[in-house]
Design an enzyme around this catalytic site. Structure first.
Site: not given
Length: 211
Positions: A51, A59, A29
Site C-alpha cells: 500500500e 492498486w 482479487y
C-alpha cells in the site's frame, strides 16, 4: 457501472463493486482476497508495504507486480527484510519488475525493523492491528458508494497511522492505512448489493480474532 449504487455486473451477470472493472486479475482479487479477514503476519506486512508503494499509483499496477515484489523482498519475511543493507537497496533500485522508488524501498526495510519490534511487543502484528478493529458504532449502517467516496480515511485509520508513525514507521498515512484495513478485512467495505458482501460477513463472524 450503476452511478448510484456503484455496482457492476460481472461476466457471470452477478453484481459486484465496480472497481475491478471486470479485468480478470482484478476481478479475482475482488472476489477472493479483498476484505477477507487476515491474521497472518507476513501477509499483513506485505500488504501495508505494498500500500505504501501504491501511493500515487493504482492498486492494479501494484497487484500486477506483486509476484515481482515478493521475489525481490524475500517473500516479505519480516526478519530477512530487517537485515537488508544498502547493497540490497541498490539491488532493488535496479529491479525493473518493481517500483524503483528509493524512499519507498528504504521505508520497507525500516518498517520491517519496526514491525519486528511491534510483533515482539504485542505477540504478533495481527494481534496489534486487530485490536483497532472498528466497533459497530464506528461503522456506517449501509456501505454505499456515497459513503466510500466521502470517507477515504476514518477516525480509526487516523489513530493507527499516528500510532505507527510514533513508533517510527513511514509511508503509513491515514489513507494508506484505511486501504490496508479494507483489504485485510478489518472492515467490510464491499458495497451493499455486491455478491461478496454477505460472504465476507459470514467469514468475519467465523473469524477468530488474534490476541
Amino acid at each position: 457501472m450503476d452511478e448510484k449504487t456503484g455496482l457492476l455486473a460481472g461476466p457471470d451477470g452477478i453484481a459486484r463493486c465496480f472497481w475491478h472493472g471486470n479485468l480478470p486479475d482484478y476481478l479475482h482479487y475482488h472476489d477472493h482476497e479483498w476484505a477477507r479477514p487476515v491474521d497472518d503476519d507476513r501477509r499483513l506486512f506485505e500488504k501495508i508495504c505494498l500500500e505504501g508503494f501504491q501511493s500515487g499509483l493504482s492498486w492494479l499496477t501494484i497487484l500486477r507486480k506483486r509476484e515481482n515484489f515478493r521475489e525481490a523482498f524475500a517473500g516479505f519475511d519480516i526478519d530477512r527484510i530487517a537485515a537488508f543493507t544498502e547493497q540490497d537497496v541498490e539491488r532493488l533500485l535496479g529491479n525493473a519488475g518493481i517500483i524503483r522508488h528509493r524512499g519507498k524501498i528504504v521505508s520497507t526495510i525500516n518498517n520491517a525493523r519496526r514491525a519486528r519490534e511491534l510483533a515482539d511487543e504485542a505477540g504478533s502484528l495481527a494481534a496489534w492491528f486487530w485490536k483497532f478493529e472498528p466497533g459497530p458504532d464506528e461503522r456506517p449502517e449501509i456501505v454505499d458508494l456515497a459513503h466510500l467516496r466521502a470517507n477515504p480515511t476514518t477516525v480509526v485509520s487516523v489513530r493507527i497511522s499516528k500510532e505507527l508513525k510514533k513508533r517510527g514507521w513511514s509511508f503509513v498515512g491515514p489513507t494508506t492505512v484505511y486501504a490496508f484495513m479494507q483489504a485485510m478485512g478489518l472492515v467490510n467495505d464491499h458495497l451493499e448489493g455486491c455478491v461478496c458482501r454477505e460472504q465476507v460477513e459470514v467469514e468475519r463472524k467465523a473469524f477468530k480474532r488474534p490476541k
